[in-house]
Design a protein around this motif. Structure first.
Motif, short mmCIF file in Angstrom:
data_model
loop_
_atom_site.label_atom_id
_atom_site.label_comp_id
_atom_site.label_asym_id
_atom_site.label_seq_id
_atom_site.Cartn_x
_atom_site.Cartn_y
_atom_site.Cartn_z
N HIS A 289 0.73 -1.35 -0.02
CA HIS A 289 -0.04 -0.05 -0.02
C HIS A 289 0.95 1.34 -0.14
CE1 HIS A 289 -2.62 3.44 1.90
NE2 HIS A 289 -3.67 2.71 0.99
N ASP A 290 1.81 1.28 0.83
CA ASP A 290 2.65 2.42 1.03
C ASP A 290 3.81 2.85 0.03
OD1 ASP A 290 1.01 2.90 3.16
OD2 ASP A 290 2.50 2.27 4.67
N ARG A 291 4.21 1.57 -0.41
CA ARG A 291 5.53 1.73 -1.33
C ARG A 291 5.21 1.21 -2.88
NH1 ARG A 291 10.17 -1.21 0.77
NH2 ARG A 291 11.13 -0.08 -0.88
N ALA A 292 4.22 0.43 -3.12
CA ALA A 292 4.21 -0.06 -4.48
C ALA A 292 3.08 0.86 -5.15
CB ALA A 292 3.81 -1.20 -4.49
N THR A 293 3.27 0.56 -6.51
CA THR A 293 2.21 1.18 -7.51
C THR A 293 1.20 0.06 -7.70
OG1 THR A 293 3.50 2.53 -8.86
CG2 THR A 293 1.62 2.02 -9.88
N SER A 294 -0.19 0.41 -7.25
CA SER A 294 -0.84 -1.05 -7.23
C SER A 294 -2.09 -0.78 -8.04
CB SER A 294 -1.38 -1.17 -5.70
OG SER A 294 -0.48 -1.77 -4.77
N PHE A 295 -2.62 -1.86 -9.16
CA PHE A 295 -3.73 -1.66 -9.88
C PHE A 295 -4.70 -2.74 -9.14
CE2 PHE A 295 0.35 -1.19 -11.80
CZ PHE A 295 0.07 0.10 -12.62
N GLU A 296 -5.90 -2.21 -9.21
CA GLU A 296 -6.79 -2.82 -8.43
C GLU A 296 -7.90 -2.97 -9.27
OE1 GLU A 296 -5.53 0.00 -4.41
OE2 GLU A 296 -7.56 0.19 -5.46
N LEU A 297 -8.62 -4.21 -9.00
CA LEU A 297 -9.78 -4.72 -9.77
C LEU A 297 -11.06 -4.89 -8.65
CD1 LEU A 297 -11.25 -5.57 -12.29
CD2 LEU A 297 -10.45 -7.79 -12.01
N TRP A 298 -11.92 -4.06 -8.77
CA TRP A 298 -12.91 -4.06 -7.78
C TRP A 298 -14.44 -4.69 -8.24
CZ3 TRP A 298 -12.22 -2.37 -2.86
CH2 TRP A 298 -10.82 -1.67 -2.72
N GLU A 299 -15.08 -5.53 -7.66
CA GLU A 299 -16.20 -6.07 -8.03
C GLU A 299 -17.09 -5.87 -6.89
OE1 GLU A 299 -18.30 -8.56 -10.98
OE2 GLU A 299 -16.41 -7.67 -11.28
N ASP A 300 -18.33 -5.36 -7.15
CA ASP A 300 -19.17 -5.07 -6.05
C ASP A 300 -18.69 -4.48 -4.79
OD1 ASP A 300 -21.34 -5.99 -7.65
OD2 ASP A 300 -21.03 -8.08 -7.43
N GLY A 301 -17.64 -3.56 -4.89
CA GLY A 301 -16.89 -3.06 -3.60
C GLY A 301 -16.05 -3.90 -3.00
N ARG A 302 -15.79 -4.94 -3.74
CA ARG A 302 -14.58 -5.89 -3.15
C ARG A 302 -13.51 -6.00 -4.06
NH1 ARG A 302 -14.68 -12.23 -2.67
NH2 ARG A 302 -12.96 -12.41 -1.26
N LEU A 303 -12.37 -5.93 -3.56
CA LEU A 303 -11.02 -5.95 -4.35
C LEU A 303 -10.87 -7.64 -4.63
CD1 LEU A 303 -8.41 -4.58 -5.18
CD2 LEU A 303 -7.57 -4.90 -2.94
N VAL A 304 -10.90 -7.96 -5.82
CA VAL A 304 -10.88 -9.04 -6.12
C VAL A 304 -9.76 -9.51 -7.19
CG1 VAL A 304 -13.46 -9.72 -6.40
CG2 VAL A 304 -12.38 -8.75 -8.20
N GLY A 305 -8.94 -8.40 -7.63
CA GLY A 305 -7.67 -8.58 -8.18
C GLY A 305 -6.63 -7.55 -7.96
N LEU A 306 -5.34 -7.91 -7.62
CA LEU A 306 -4.33 -6.78 -7.26
C LEU A 306 -3.13 -7.23 -7.83
CD1 LEU A 306 -3.56 -4.73 -5.24
CD2 LEU A 306 -3.10 -6.14 -3.62
#
Length: 138
Positions: free
Chosen positions: A41-58
């Motif tokens: 969270h603090d140091r990486a560049t994170s690409f997030e995939l959300w489905e119905d308000g839930r993080l399902v891919g990172l």
């Protein structure tokens, strides 16, 4: 929907816990999940995939050197088909935007499915370290 770094540390912890058993060696056997989530969270560049308000891919990558380094990729089974491809393409877009030309990662040698996925996306094996295959795409 792909977002860039929107999630909280708690979202990352929940995702890592949900992904824990999906790796050949449980992630929790290799890292402290809460500390790892905070680091991503603090140091990486994170690409997030959300489905119905839930993080399902990172997908989290360190982008602070000439070579981008993918530290974590996990797509939950309930994520839409092709989500790993979508996350990887988001990283490639960011690499183009930031003029990075090489990306590297480590993957467990017995994770044939992940290795095949990376090979389909142009990664090649450049070495081995302990139980990991080091792969790179230039």
């Amino acid at each position: 929907m792909i977002t860039l770094g929107r999630g909280s540390v708690a979202d990352y912890v929940a995702n890592l816990e949900a992904c824990d058993g999906l790796f050949p060696t449980k992630l929790s056997e290799r890292v402290d999940l809460k500390a790892y989530a905070a680091k991503l969270h603090d140091r990486a560049t994170s690409f997030e995939l959300w489905e119905d308000g839930r993080l399902v891919g990172l997908l989290s990558a360190y982008m602070d050197a000439d070579v981008a380094f993918i530290s974590h990729v996990c797509v939950l089974p309930e994520a839409p088909r092709g989500s790993g491809h979508t996350l990887l393409n988001a990283l490639f877009d960011e690499m183009r935007r930031t003029a990075k030309h090489v990306v590297r990662l480590h993957v467990e040698a017995d994770n044939a499915r992940a290795i095949a996925f990376y090979e389909r996306h142009g990664f090649i094996e450049i070495g081995r370290l302990n139980r990991d295959v080091i792969m790179e795409r230039a």
